[in-house]
Design a protein around this motif. Structure first.
Motif, PDB file in Angstrom:
ATOM      1  N   THR A  64       0.858  -1.189   0.000  1.00  0.00           N
ATOM      2  CA  THR A  64       0.000   0.000   0.000  1.00  0.00           C
ATOM      3  C   THR A  64       0.893   1.238   0.000  1.00  0.00           C
ATOM      4  OG1 THR A  64      -1.737  -1.173   1.220  1.00  0.00           O
ATOM      5  CG2 THR A  64      -1.819   1.239   1.210  1.00  0.00           C
ATOM      6  N   VAL A  65       0.729   2.079  -1.019  1.00  0.00           N
ATOM      7  CA  VAL A  65       1.584   3.258  -1.183  1.00  0.00           C
ATOM      8  C   VAL A  65       0.724   4.436  -1.615  1.00  0.00           C
ATOM      9  CG1 VAL A  65       3.562   1.820  -1.815  1.00  0.00           C
ATOM     10  CG2 VAL A  65       2.083   2.736  -3.612  1.00  0.00           C
ATOM     11  N   LEU A  66       1.360   5.586  -1.781  1.00  0.00           N
ATOM     12  CA  LEU A  66       0.666   6.770  -2.264  1.00  0.00           C
ATOM     13  C   LEU A  66       0.898   6.937  -3.762  1.00  0.00           C
ATOM     14  CD1 LEU A  66       1.433   9.385   0.549  1.00  0.00           C
ATOM     15  CD2 LEU A  66      -0.518   7.831   0.335  1.00  0.00           C
ATOM     16  N   ASP A  67      -0.175   7.280  -4.469  1.00  0.00           N
ATOM     17  CA  ASP A  67      -0.045   7.537  -5.902  1.00  0.00           C
ATOM     18  C   ASP A  67       0.471   8.968  -6.109  1.00  0.00           C
ATOM     19  OD1 ASP A  67      -2.165   9.356  -5.685  1.00  0.00           O
ATOM     20  OD2 ASP A  67      -3.600   8.114  -6.768  1.00  0.00           O
ATOM     21  N   ASN A  71      -2.997   9.765  -2.985  1.00  0.00           N
ATOM     22  CA  ASN A  71      -4.053   8.823  -2.591  1.00  0.00           C
ATOM     23  C   ASN A  71      -3.464   7.434  -2.380  1.00  0.00           C
ATOM     24  OD1 ASN A  71      -6.162  10.799  -3.084  1.00  0.00           O
ATOM     25  ND2 ASN A  71      -5.778  10.451  -5.265  1.00  0.00           N
ATOM     26  N   GLU A  72      -4.004   6.688  -1.432  1.00  0.00           N
ATOM     27  CA  GLU A  72      -3.521   5.331  -1.180  1.00  0.00           C
ATOM     28  C   GLU A  72      -3.965   4.390  -2.299  1.00  0.00           C
ATOM     29  OE1 GLU A  72      -4.470   3.648   2.591  1.00  0.00           O
ATOM     30  OE2 GLU A  72      -2.862   4.718   3.625  1.00  0.00           O
ATOM     31  N   GLU A  74      -2.861   0.209  -4.110  1.00  0.00           N
ATOM     32  CA  GLU A  74      -2.083  -1.015  -4.023  1.00  0.00           C
ATOM     33  C   GLU A  74      -1.178  -1.092  -5.249  1.00  0.00           C
ATOM     34  OE1 GLU A  74      -2.418  -3.467  -1.383  1.00  0.00           O
ATOM     35  OE2 GLU A  74      -3.321  -1.624  -0.586  1.00  0.00           O
ATOM     36  N   GLY A 113       5.399   7.387  -3.661  1.00  0.00           N
ATOM     37  CA  GLY A 113       4.988   5.986  -3.706  1.00  0.00           C
ATOM     38  C   GLY A 113       6.097   5.061  -4.180  1.00  0.00           C
ATOM     39  N   GLN A 116       8.231   4.372  -1.312  1.00  0.00           N
ATOM     40  CA  GLN A 116       7.596   3.425  -0.396  1.00  0.00           C
ATOM     41  C   GLN A 116       7.761   1.993  -0.883  1.00  0.00           C
ATOM     42  OE1 GLN A 116       3.791   5.459  -0.518  1.00  0.00           O
ATOM     43  NE2 GLN A 116       4.003   6.111   1.612  1.00  0.00           N
TER      44      GLN A 116
END
Length: 399
Positions: A64-67, A71-72, A74, A113, A116
Protein backbone atom coordinates in the motif's frame (compact mmCIF):
# COMPACT_ATOMS: atom_id res chain seq x y z
CA UNK A 1 13.72 -21.44 -39.59
CA UNK A 2 14.45 -20.19 -36.08
CA UNK A 3 12.94 -16.83 -35.14
CA UNK A 4 13.56 -14.67 -32.08
CA UNK A 5 10.53 -12.63 -31.05
CA UNK A 6 11.66 -9.92 -28.62
CA UNK A 7 9.40 -6.85 -28.53
CA UNK A 8 8.80 -3.98 -26.18
CA UNK A 9 5.18 -3.39 -25.20
CA UNK A 10 2.75 -1.47 -27.39
CA UNK A 11 1.93 0.96 -24.62
CA UNK A 12 -1.73 1.12 -23.74
CA UNK A 13 -2.68 -1.80 -25.96
CA UNK A 14 -0.41 -4.89 -26.02
CA UNK A 15 1.99 -6.00 -23.27
CA UNK A 16 5.21 -7.54 -24.55
CA UNK A 17 4.27 -10.97 -23.17
CA UNK A 18 0.98 -10.88 -25.07
CA UNK A 19 2.75 -9.71 -28.25
CA UNK A 20 4.97 -12.80 -28.06
CA UNK A 21 1.94 -15.07 -27.75
CA UNK A 22 0.25 -13.46 -30.76
CA UNK A 23 3.44 -13.51 -32.83
CA UNK A 24 4.19 -17.18 -32.11
CA UNK A 25 0.71 -18.21 -33.26
CA UNK A 26 0.89 -16.10 -36.42
CA UNK A 27 4.39 -17.34 -37.30
CA UNK A 28 3.59 -21.02 -36.94
CA UNK A 29 0.30 -20.50 -38.77
CA UNK A 30 2.13 -19.19 -41.82
CA UNK A 31 5.27 -21.31 -41.42
CA UNK A 32 4.37 -24.51 -39.51
CA UNK A 33 7.97 -25.69 -39.31
CA UNK A 34 9.30 -22.47 -37.76
CA UNK A 35 10.81 -22.54 -34.27
CA UNK A 36 9.97 -19.49 -32.16
CA UNK A 37 12.04 -18.27 -29.21
CA UNK A 38 10.05 -15.65 -27.28
CA UNK A 39 11.73 -13.10 -25.00
CA UNK A 40 9.34 -10.28 -24.07
CA UNK A 41 11.39 -7.23 -23.17
CA UNK A 42 10.97 -3.82 -21.55
CA UNK A 43 13.29 -0.88 -21.22
CA UNK A 44 12.32 0.32 -17.78
CA UNK A 45 8.75 1.35 -18.43
CA UNK A 46 5.47 -0.49 -18.54
CA UNK A 47 5.94 -4.25 -18.50
CA UNK A 48 9.45 -4.36 -17.04
CA UNK A 49 8.43 -6.46 -14.04
CA UNK A 50 6.29 -8.81 -16.15
CA UNK A 51 9.09 -9.35 -18.69
CA UNK A 52 11.68 -10.15 -16.04
CA UNK A 53 9.37 -12.48 -14.11
CA UNK A 54 8.42 -14.22 -17.39
CA UNK A 55 12.06 -14.85 -18.23
CA UNK A 56 13.50 -15.57 -14.79
CA UNK A 57 10.61 -16.66 -12.62
CA UNK A 58 9.94 -15.13 -9.21
CA UNK A 59 7.05 -13.70 -7.27
CA UNK A 60 4.94 -10.56 -7.35
CA UNK A 61 4.22 -8.77 -4.07
CA UNK A 62 1.89 -5.87 -3.31
CA UNK A 63 2.26 -2.90 -0.97
CA UNK A 64 0.00 0.00 0.00
CA UNK A 65 1.58 3.26 -1.18
CA UNK A 66 0.67 6.77 -2.26
CA UNK A 67 -0.04 7.54 -5.90
CA UNK A 68 1.18 10.78 -7.57
CA UNK A 69 -1.76 12.70 -6.09
CA UNK A 70 -1.23 11.36 -2.56
CA UNK A 71 -4.05 8.82 -2.59
CA UNK A 72 -3.52 5.33 -1.18
CA UNK A 73 -3.31 2.56 -3.79
CA UNK A 74 -2.08 -1.01 -4.02
CA UNK A 75 1.06 -1.30 -6.16
CA UNK A 76 3.06 -4.40 -7.01
CA UNK A 77 6.66 -5.25 -7.77
CA UNK A 78 8.66 -8.40 -8.44
CA UNK A 79 11.03 -10.50 -6.38
CA UNK A 80 13.67 -12.64 -8.11
CA UNK A 81 16.77 -14.54 -7.02
CA UNK A 82 14.88 -16.21 -4.14
CA UNK A 83 13.77 -12.81 -2.87
CA UNK A 84 17.23 -11.25 -2.77
CA UNK A 85 16.49 -8.88 -5.66
CA UNK A 86 13.49 -6.60 -6.18
CA UNK A 87 12.32 -5.32 -9.56
CA UNK A 88 10.31 -2.12 -9.29
CA UNK A 89 8.59 -0.02 -11.94
CA UNK A 90 8.26 3.68 -11.22
CA UNK A 91 5.04 3.52 -13.23
CA UNK A 92 3.44 1.15 -10.68
CA UNK A 93 3.22 3.81 -7.96
CA UNK A 94 4.10 7.08 -9.72
CA UNK A 95 2.87 6.46 -13.25
CA UNK A 96 1.07 8.89 -15.52
CA UNK A 97 -1.91 6.55 -16.12
CA UNK A 98 -2.64 6.73 -12.37
CA UNK A 99 -3.60 10.40 -12.75
CA UNK A 100 -6.81 11.40 -14.56
CA UNK A 101 -5.98 13.55 -17.56
CA UNK A 102 -7.76 16.60 -16.15
CA UNK A 103 -5.78 16.32 -12.89
CA UNK A 104 -2.28 16.07 -14.40
CA UNK A 105 0.01 18.75 -12.99
CA UNK A 106 3.70 17.92 -12.47
CA UNK A 107 4.13 20.83 -10.06
CA UNK A 108 2.20 18.80 -7.51
CA UNK A 109 2.66 15.16 -8.58
CA UNK A 110 4.93 13.24 -6.20
CA UNK A 111 7.17 10.19 -6.50
CA UNK A 112 6.74 9.27 -2.83
CA UNK A 113 4.99 5.99 -3.71
CA UNK A 114 8.04 4.72 -5.56
CA UNK A 115 10.13 5.35 -2.46
CA UNK A 116 7.60 3.42 -0.40
CA UNK A 117 7.97 0.44 -2.73
CA UNK A 118 11.75 0.63 -2.40
CA UNK A 119 11.44 0.82 1.40
CA UNK A 120 9.14 -2.21 1.38
CA UNK A 121 11.71 -4.15 -0.64
CA UNK A 122 14.55 -3.16 1.69
CA UNK A 123 12.55 -4.25 4.71
CA UNK A 124 11.91 -7.63 3.05
CA UNK A 125 15.66 -8.10 2.94
CA UNK A 126 16.32 -7.25 -0.71
CA UNK A 127 19.87 -6.02 -1.15
CA UNK A 128 19.71 -5.62 -4.91
CA UNK A 129 17.01 -3.37 -6.34
CA UNK A 130 16.38 -2.86 -10.06
CA UNK A 131 14.24 0.21 -10.79
CA UNK A 132 12.59 0.81 -14.16
CA UNK A 133 12.39 4.54 -14.75
CA UNK A 134 9.76 4.84 -17.49
CA UNK A 135 6.27 6.30 -17.47
CA UNK A 136 6.23 8.66 -14.49
CA UNK A 137 3.71 11.44 -13.84
CA UNK A 138 6.27 13.42 -11.85
CA UNK A 139 8.93 16.10 -12.32
CA UNK A 140 10.33 16.15 -8.78
CA UNK A 141 13.73 14.58 -9.45
CA UNK A 142 12.80 11.63 -7.25
CA UNK A 143 12.60 13.92 -4.22
CA UNK A 144 9.38 12.38 -2.92
CA UNK A 145 10.77 8.86 -3.26
CA UNK A 146 13.89 9.83 -1.36
CA UNK A 147 11.85 11.53 1.35
CA UNK A 148 10.01 8.23 1.78
CA UNK A 149 13.42 6.62 2.31
CA UNK A 150 14.29 9.02 5.12
CA UNK A 151 16.15 11.84 3.36
CA UNK A 152 15.14 15.23 4.73
CA UNK A 153 14.61 18.17 2.38
CA UNK A 154 14.84 21.53 4.12
CA UNK A 155 14.38 25.17 3.16
CA UNK A 156 16.56 28.11 4.26
CA UNK A 157 14.82 28.17 7.66
CA UNK A 158 15.26 24.44 8.25
CA UNK A 159 11.63 23.62 7.54
CA UNK A 160 10.62 20.50 5.63
CA UNK A 161 9.61 21.22 2.05
CA UNK A 162 6.45 19.67 0.66
CA UNK A 163 6.07 16.90 -1.89
CA UNK A 164 6.14 17.51 -5.62
CA UNK A 165 8.13 19.80 -7.87
CA UNK A 166 6.60 22.85 -6.19
CA UNK A 167 8.34 21.89 -2.96
CA UNK A 168 11.71 22.00 -4.73
CA UNK A 169 11.28 25.74 -5.29
CA UNK A 170 11.92 26.19 -1.54
CA UNK A 171 14.75 23.65 -1.31
CA UNK A 172 18.02 24.67 0.30
CA UNK A 173 19.64 21.47 1.56
CA UNK A 174 19.29 17.71 1.83
CA UNK A 175 20.00 15.94 5.11
CA UNK A 176 20.94 12.28 4.85
CA UNK A 177 21.38 11.34 8.53
CA UNK A 178 17.97 9.61 8.80
CA UNK A 179 18.14 7.70 5.49
CA UNK A 180 17.13 4.04 5.66
CA UNK A 181 20.16 2.11 7.00
CA UNK A 182 19.86 -0.67 4.40
CA UNK A 183 20.62 1.79 1.59
CA UNK A 184 24.33 1.68 2.34
CA UNK A 185 24.48 -2.09 1.82
CA UNK A 186 22.17 -2.29 -1.21
CA UNK A 187 23.03 -2.28 -4.91
CA UNK A 188 20.66 -0.10 -6.91
CA UNK A 189 20.42 -0.48 -10.68
CA UNK A 190 18.39 1.97 -12.76
CA UNK A 191 16.93 0.97 -16.12
CA UNK A 192 16.35 4.16 -18.10
CA UNK A 193 14.37 4.23 -21.32
CA UNK A 194 15.85 7.58 -22.41
CA UNK A 195 19.24 9.26 -22.27
CA UNK A 196 18.03 12.80 -21.57
CA UNK A 197 19.85 14.78 -18.87
CA UNK A 198 18.20 16.39 -15.85
CA UNK A 199 18.42 19.99 -17.07
CA UNK A 200 18.45 22.00 -20.26
CA UNK A 201 16.66 21.94 -23.62
CA UNK A 202 16.81 18.14 -23.77
CA UNK A 203 16.13 17.72 -20.05
CA UNK A 204 13.30 16.29 -18.01
CA UNK A 205 11.18 19.43 -17.96
CA UNK A 206 11.58 20.58 -21.56
CA UNK A 207 11.06 17.20 -23.19
CA UNK A 208 8.70 15.35 -20.87
CA UNK A 209 6.96 18.06 -18.83
CA UNK A 210 4.27 18.80 -21.43
CA UNK A 211 3.44 15.08 -21.70
CA UNK A 212 2.69 15.14 -17.97
CA UNK A 213 0.32 18.07 -18.11
CA UNK A 214 2.73 20.99 -17.76
CA UNK A 215 1.43 24.14 -19.41
CA UNK A 216 3.96 26.53 -20.99
CA UNK A 217 3.86 28.92 -18.03
CA UNK A 218 4.77 26.05 -15.65
CA UNK A 219 7.97 25.07 -17.44
CA UNK A 220 10.28 27.77 -15.97
CA UNK A 221 9.15 26.86 -12.44
CA UNK A 222 9.67 23.15 -13.05
CA UNK A 223 13.14 23.77 -14.49
CA UNK A 224 14.06 26.06 -11.58
CA UNK A 225 12.97 23.39 -9.12
CA UNK A 226 15.24 20.84 -10.75
CA UNK A 227 18.12 23.35 -10.80
CA UNK A 228 17.75 23.77 -7.03
CA UNK A 229 17.51 19.98 -6.70
CA UNK A 230 20.77 19.55 -8.61
CA UNK A 231 22.46 22.14 -6.42
CA UNK A 232 21.27 20.44 -3.24
CA UNK A 233 22.39 17.03 -4.52
CA UNK A 234 25.82 18.45 -5.29
CA UNK A 235 25.91 20.01 -1.82
CA UNK A 236 25.39 16.68 -0.03
CA UNK A 237 27.31 14.37 -2.38
CA UNK A 238 29.84 16.58 -4.13
CA UNK A 239 28.61 15.17 -7.46
CA UNK A 240 27.04 17.19 -10.28
CA UNK A 241 24.39 15.01 -11.96
CA UNK A 242 22.73 17.79 -13.94
CA UNK A 243 24.14 16.56 -17.29
CA UNK A 244 24.33 12.83 -16.62
CA UNK A 245 22.83 10.90 -19.57
CA UNK A 246 19.57 9.37 -18.37
CA UNK A 247 19.40 11.66 -15.36
CA UNK A 248 16.21 13.19 -16.74
CA UNK A 249 14.42 9.85 -16.86
CA UNK A 250 11.22 9.60 -14.78
CA UNK A 251 11.08 13.33 -14.13
CA UNK A 252 14.67 13.42 -12.90
CA UNK A 253 14.57 10.32 -10.70
CA UNK A 254 17.58 9.04 -12.63
CA UNK A 255 19.68 11.93 -11.32
CA UNK A 256 18.28 11.85 -7.79
CA UNK A 257 18.75 8.11 -7.34
CA UNK A 258 22.21 8.13 -8.91
CA UNK A 259 23.34 10.85 -6.52
CA UNK A 260 21.83 9.76 -3.20
CA UNK A 261 21.47 5.99 -3.61
CA UNK A 262 24.72 5.55 -5.52
CA UNK A 263 22.61 3.86 -8.19
CA UNK A 264 24.14 2.52 -11.38
CA UNK A 265 22.29 4.27 -14.22
CA UNK A 266 22.07 2.07 -17.32
CA UNK A 267 19.97 1.78 -20.42
CA UNK A 268 16.97 -0.49 -20.10
CA UNK A 269 18.42 -2.69 -22.81
CA UNK A 270 21.71 -3.10 -20.93
CA UNK A 271 19.81 -4.26 -17.85
CA UNK A 272 17.74 -6.72 -19.88
CA UNK A 273 20.85 -7.97 -21.66
CA UNK A 274 22.56 -8.70 -18.34
CA UNK A 275 19.54 -10.36 -16.72
CA UNK A 276 18.43 -12.42 -19.71
CA UNK A 277 21.75 -13.03 -21.45
CA UNK A 278 20.60 -11.71 -24.82
CA UNK A 279 24.09 -11.80 -26.33
CA UNK A 280 24.50 -15.37 -25.14
CA UNK A 281 21.17 -16.31 -26.76
CA UNK A 282 22.53 -15.24 -30.15
CA UNK A 283 25.62 -17.36 -29.58
CA UNK A 284 23.57 -20.39 -28.55
CA UNK A 285 20.90 -20.15 -31.26
CA UNK A 286 21.42 -19.78 -34.98
CA UNK A 287 18.57 -17.31 -35.41
CA UNK A 288 17.42 -16.70 -38.97
CA UNK A 289 15.32 -13.67 -38.12
CA UNK A 290 14.51 -11.30 -35.26
CA UNK A 291 11.07 -9.73 -34.89
CA UNK A 292 10.89 -6.81 -32.50
CA UNK A 293 8.70 -3.74 -32.18
CA UNK A 294 6.93 -1.11 -30.14
CA UNK A 295 3.77 0.90 -30.55
CA UNK A 296 5.44 3.77 -32.38
CA UNK A 297 8.94 4.27 -33.71
CA UNK A 298 10.03 7.87 -33.22
CA UNK A 299 13.17 9.94 -32.85
CA UNK A 300 13.26 8.77 -29.21
CA UNK A 301 13.62 5.20 -30.51
CA UNK A 302 17.06 6.16 -31.80
CA UNK A 303 18.19 7.36 -28.35
CA UNK A 304 18.75 4.02 -26.66
CA UNK A 305 15.26 2.55 -26.94
CA UNK A 306 15.04 -1.21 -26.76
CA UNK A 307 14.13 -2.27 -30.36
CA UNK A 308 17.02 -0.33 -31.87
CA UNK A 309 19.50 -1.61 -29.28
CA UNK A 310 18.33 -5.17 -29.97
CA UNK A 311 18.68 -4.58 -33.73
CA UNK A 312 22.25 -3.43 -33.24
CA UNK A 313 23.02 -6.60 -31.27
CA UNK A 314 21.41 -8.74 -33.99
CA UNK A 315 23.37 -6.90 -36.68
CA UNK A 316 26.63 -7.80 -34.96
CA UNK A 317 25.57 -11.45 -35.26
CA UNK A 318 24.50 -11.08 -38.90
CA UNK A 319 20.80 -11.66 -38.20
CA UNK A 320 18.18 -9.58 -40.09
CA UNK A 321 15.60 -7.66 -38.06
CA UNK A 322 11.97 -6.78 -38.75
CA UNK A 323 10.44 -3.96 -36.72
CA UNK A 324 6.68 -4.09 -36.12
CA UNK A 325 4.90 -0.88 -35.09
CA UNK A 326 1.84 1.22 -35.60
CA UNK A 327 3.84 4.10 -37.07
CA UNK A 328 7.43 4.98 -37.88
CA UNK A 329 6.88 8.60 -38.85
CA UNK A 330 9.59 9.92 -41.14
CA UNK A 331 12.56 8.06 -39.66
CA UNK A 332 12.45 4.88 -41.77
CA UNK A 333 15.90 5.46 -43.21
CA UNK A 334 17.39 6.25 -39.79
CA UNK A 335 15.91 3.04 -38.39
CA UNK A 336 17.34 1.00 -41.25
CA UNK A 337 20.74 2.59 -40.67
CA UNK A 338 20.40 1.63 -37.00
CA UNK A 339 19.91 -2.05 -37.84
CA UNK A 340 16.17 -2.56 -38.39
CA UNK A 341 16.29 -3.97 -41.91
CA UNK A 342 12.57 -4.01 -42.59
CA UNK A 343 9.67 -2.04 -41.11
CA UNK A 344 6.18 -3.50 -41.02
CA UNK A 345 3.23 -1.36 -39.98
CA UNK A 346 0.24 -3.02 -38.38
CA UNK A 347 -2.05 -0.30 -39.78
CA UNK A 348 -3.47 -1.67 -43.03
CA UNK A 349 -6.17 0.93 -43.74
CA UNK A 350 -7.13 4.47 -42.67
CA UNK A 351 -8.24 4.54 -39.01
CA UNK A 352 -8.12 6.65 -35.88
CA UNK A 353 -5.56 6.12 -33.13
CA UNK A 354 -8.30 4.87 -30.82
CA UNK A 355 -9.45 2.30 -33.35
CA UNK A 356 -5.88 1.15 -33.94
CA UNK A 357 -5.24 0.69 -30.21
CA UNK A 358 -8.53 -1.13 -29.69
CA UNK A 359 -7.76 -3.56 -32.52
CA UNK A 360 -4.00 -3.79 -32.07
CA UNK A 361 -3.88 -7.51 -31.25
CA UNK A 362 -5.69 -8.56 -34.43
CA UNK A 363 -3.66 -6.12 -36.50
CA UNK A 364 -0.35 -7.42 -35.14
CA UNK A 365 -1.44 -10.97 -35.87
CA UNK A 366 -2.32 -10.09 -39.48
CA UNK A 367 0.89 -8.13 -40.03
CA UNK A 368 3.11 -10.95 -38.81
CA UNK A 369 1.14 -13.59 -40.73
CA UNK A 370 1.55 -11.53 -43.94
CA UNK A 371 5.26 -11.09 -43.23
CA UNK A 372 5.85 -14.80 -42.70
CA UNK A 373 3.71 -15.78 -45.70
CA UNK A 374 5.82 -13.49 -47.86
CA UNK A 375 9.05 -14.98 -46.51
CA UNK A 376 7.82 -18.56 -47.04
CA UNK A 377 6.65 -17.79 -50.57
CA UNK A 378 9.95 -16.09 -51.37
CA UNK A 379 11.88 -19.07 -50.07
CA UNK A 380 9.74 -21.45 -52.15
CA UNK A 381 10.32 -19.38 -55.28
CA UNK A 382 14.04 -19.32 -54.55
CA UNK A 383 14.12 -23.10 -54.10
CA UNK A 384 12.31 -23.61 -57.40
CA UNK A 385 14.66 -21.28 -59.24
CA UNK A 386 17.67 -23.09 -57.81
CA UNK A 387 16.19 -26.48 -58.78
CA UNK A 388 15.38 -25.23 -62.28
CA UNK A 389 18.89 -23.90 -62.67
CA UNK A 390 20.40 -27.22 -61.69
CA UNK A 391 18.16 -28.99 -64.18
CA UNK A 392 19.10 -26.58 -66.95
CA UNK A 393 15.54 -25.32 -67.32
CA UNK A 394 16.19 -21.63 -66.80
CA UNK A 395 15.90 -19.48 -69.93
CA UNK A 396 19.18 -18.02 -71.16
CA UNK A 397 19.66 -14.35 -70.44
CA UNK A 398 19.73 -12.20 -73.57
CA UNK A 399 22.92 -10.23 -74.06
Amino acid sequence: MKILVAPDSFKGSIPAVRFCEIAAKAITGAAPGAEVVAIPLADGGEGTVDSILYALGGNRVVATVLDPLGNEIEAGYGLIDSGACAVIEVAAASGLPLVPEQARNPLYATSVGTGQLIRDALERGCRRVIIGLGGSATNDGGAGALQALGYELRDWKGRTVGYGAKGLLRLHEIRAHAAHPAIAETEFILAADVDNPLLGPQGATAIFGPQKGARPEMLPKLERGLELWAQALRGVTGVDVSRTPGGGAAGGMGAGFAALLGADLRTGFAVMDELMGLGRRFDEHAFDLVITGEGQFSAQSLRGKLPVSLAQLASRHGVPVVGISGDSGDIDEALRNAGINCLASIVDRPMSLGEAMNNAEAMVSRAIFRLMSTLVTGAQIGDRLVAAGRAGNLPERKQ
